[in-house]
Design a protein around this motif. Sequence first.
Motif, PDB file in Angstrom:
ATOM      1  N   ARG A 178      42.002  38.856  46.504  1.00  0.00           N
ATOM      2  CA  ARG A 178      41.967  40.038  45.641  1.00  0.00           C
ATOM      3  C   ARG A 178      43.372  40.445  45.195  1.00  0.00           C
ATOM      4  NH1 ARG A 178      37.104  43.127  45.614  1.00  0.00           N
ATOM      5  NH2 ARG A 178      38.275  44.505  44.214  1.00  0.00           N
ATOM      6  N   MET A 179      44.346  40.284  46.062  1.00  0.00           N
ATOM      7  CA  MET A 179      45.698  40.704  45.720  1.00  0.00           C
ATOM      8  C   MET A 179      46.412  39.724  44.791  1.00  0.00           C
ATOM      9  SD  MET A 179      46.394  43.654  47.047  1.00  0.00           S
ATOM     10  CE  MET A 179      44.688  44.132  46.741  1.00  0.00           C
ATOM     11  N   TYR A 180      46.030  38.432  44.829  1.00  0.00           N
ATOM     12  CA  TYR A 180      46.782  37.398  44.112  1.00  0.00           C
ATOM     13  C   TYR A 180      46.056  36.900  42.867  1.00  0.00           C
ATOM     14  CZ  TYR A 180      49.730  33.167  43.658  1.00  0.00           C
ATOM     15  OH  TYR A 180      50.577  32.178  43.217  1.00  0.00           O
ATOM     16  N   PHE A 181      44.760  36.662  42.966  1.00  0.00           N
ATOM     17  CA  PHE A 181      44.030  36.052  41.859  1.00  0.00           C
ATOM     18  C   PHE A 181      43.161  37.030  41.070  1.00  0.00           C
ATOM     19  CE2 PHE A 181      44.639  32.273  44.624  1.00  0.00           C
ATOM     20  CZ  PHE A 181      45.220  31.419  43.706  1.00  0.00           C
ATOM     21  N   ALA A 182      42.803  38.159  41.656  1.00  0.00           N
ATOM     22  CA  ALA A 182      41.866  39.076  41.002  1.00  0.00           C
ATOM     23  C   ALA A 182      42.615  40.010  40.048  1.00  0.00           C
ATOM     24  CB  ALA A 182      41.101  39.879  42.050  1.00  0.00           C
ATOM     25  N   PRO A 183      41.910  40.585  39.071  1.00  0.00           N
ATOM     26  CA  PRO A 183      42.544  41.464  38.081  1.00  0.00           C
ATOM     27  C   PRO A 183      42.831  42.871  38.581  1.00  0.00           C
ATOM     28  CG  PRO A 183      40.210  41.249  37.604  1.00  0.00           C
ATOM     29  CD  PRO A 183      40.493  40.304  38.731  1.00  0.00           C
ATOM     30  N   ASP A 184      42.642  43.143  39.883  1.00  0.00           N
ATOM     31  CA  ASP A 184      42.946  44.470  40.408  1.00  0.00           C
ATOM     32  C   ASP A 184      43.938  44.401  41.571  1.00  0.00           C
ATOM     33  OD1 ASP A 184      41.275  43.256  42.187  1.00  0.00           O
ATOM     34  OD2 ASP A 184      39.785  44.852  42.275  1.00  0.00           O
ATOM     35  N   GLY A 185      44.799  43.372  41.570  1.00  0.00           N
ATOM     36  CA  GLY A 185      45.808  43.230  42.606  1.00  0.00           C
ATOM     37  C   GLY A 185      47.213  43.340  42.043  1.00  0.00           C
ATOM     38  N   ILE A 186      48.109  42.517  42.580  1.00  0.00           N
ATOM     39  CA  ILE A 186      49.513  42.559  42.145  1.00  0.00           C
ATOM     40  C   ILE A 186      49.639  42.265  40.655  1.00  0.00           C
ATOM     41  CG2 ILE A 186      51.785  41.489  42.414  1.00  0.00           C
ATOM     42  CD1 ILE A 186      51.106  40.925  45.298  1.00  0.00           C
ATOM     43  N   PHE A 187      48.819  41.349  40.146  1.00  0.00           N
ATOM     44  CA  PHE A 187      48.926  40.936  38.747  1.00  0.00           C
ATOM     45  C   PHE A 187      47.837  41.578  37.879  1.00  0.00           C
ATOM     46  CE2 PHE A 187      50.278  37.013  41.212  1.00  0.00           C
ATOM     47  CZ  PHE A 187      51.612  37.397  41.242  1.00  0.00           C
TER      48      PHE A 187
END
Length: 641
Positions: A178-187
Amino acid sequence: MATEIRADGVKKDLGGETLAVKRELSGFTSSFIYWVGVICSLFHIWVNTVGVMPEIQRNALHYGFVLLMGFIMFPMLRKHARATLPLDWALGLLSFGVALYLVLFEDALHARNEVPLLIDLVAAGVAIVLMLEITRRTTGLLIPVLAMIFLGYGLGGGQYLEGLWHFPGVTVPRMLYRMYFAPDGIFGTIATISSTFVFLFVLFAAFLLKSGAGEFIIRLALSLMGHSVGGPAKMAVFASGIMGSVSGSAVANTVGTGSITIPMMKRIGFSPRFAGGVEAAASTGGQLMPPIMGAGAFIMSQWTQISYLKIVGVAFIPALMYFLSVAFFIHLRARKRGLKPMAEADIPRLREVLKEGWNFFIPIAALIGLLMYGFTPTFAACGGIAAIVVASWLNPRTRMGGKDILDALSSGGRNMVTTGVILLCSGIVIGVVLMVGMGIKFSMLITEISGGSLILTIVLVALASLILGMGLPVTASYIVLAVLAAPAMQMLGVSLLAAHMLIFWYSQDANVTPPVCLAAYSAAGIAGSGPLETGIESWKLAKGLYLIPLLFCYTPILFEGPLWQVAEAALTGTAGLFCFAVFFEGFCHRLLNWGWRLAYFGCAVLLLWPEMATHGLGVVLLLAFTVVGRAAAKKMEAHPA
């Protein structure tokens, strides 16, 4: 940009939202960062105009550029900046590597139906750890600790809480995904704001300042305000309003304009602490002034889906009221101290100032024109940057050559590091908040504590913003509060726009409110006054920062009603702010005793209370006070003691 260079290879940067310590660069390292800044800016211009790239990949490269520069610019250990340089190089290159990994292998993840491999999770974990470390270096411990607390809550810490805050937790692989690949994380959303609107307007500011606009703005303010009583202080308000909107940082604004305005204020007779307080209060207001409003307008627009043009349009009247409230204090203090206008020889002629810098109006006009015509803020910013270069060639004194353009590109990229880090790390907090539904829980808690009272809810939001602002920069404070507190205000009938605008205004208060007020402390360093006494002075001068947002919720001042009601609220609100200034200064035409001061305080309450009947009574009283005050002042002049 002001810095304080030390003997151990570091320098204290006074140009951001925090007093971070930078490494003093030289040789190949300095050249490398210079050209990375240039390439970073060119990449962002390309990807926001003609380039085509998936959003998450663009944000990943934005992360890579920001962290690559950040690790080299900000040392791991302040006392051993030179010794840790090789390790910082490695961490910077590793940061760019994990960003490239997402760009190169995201499609493969989608082809596996979102099933991550071990190497995917390792890259995600490294990206998060690097994000936390660079945030520690640039902003201190609070933001990364806050992010780790949220991560811990989402990973299982919530299962030990009961009732509203109970959350069973998710697995480590799920959190990394969730933090790296999902649209609601770091990116995710916050990174999108950082890599588009914010970056391009930071770059716009770098070009504008490189072209010489900063000096022009100060000279223009001096030519307009220098003839009035307290002119340099009023000039600080004018210049800081314009510069602050572009620079996006109250501290940078304080240092940039204050190095000129504060000595001038002291020279005409203002005390050092008052001069520092004026600059801090005015510089804080720069983030409230359209058309740019620092990064606030873009973040608010993206988060609320309210058009950028509408936000800056409705923000103008409240911002003008804020600067007028600071000017009221200045005028009353100058009159009370019997100060005289500046000497004519020290005031540049307006015609000469305009002749020297008339071309600086072109990029501002181009920017506003493109926005009003319906172009996106990113396109408008790029058009404004091009207009700066073209306009500079219309005046031999400001002509930008190739080296100047490269310097502006590099400066824009490097200036984005601290802000970019703050926004990217905020993505961790926002990602967890959205994943666990914490915003709704927090809103329910506020509603329960306030008992459904709007004014008590506003007080709680103000206190929360002050506490967060003691450790978080303005941008991060606004983002966290917007996610957690805005829904609670909406539950009580406040519009989406008013709720976010109030939170954005209150997020600025830590710049001028002791015990932690970076803008005031920066001004105190220039003024040679005590930090705490300067902070208290700036807190008093910035009263509009606390009072005006109340009008957002109780009146249609944000153009949420008929125009005549908007005008009535603005005019009576401004009169109320004047009465508050009289109460605090104890002067209006003459020195006032406490009876008269309390009378003005009561008048201020009547004028700010959201009822037209009280407004009418307040106006009548203010007119009566004015007549009596002038008569008493004339009598004192005719028969001095």
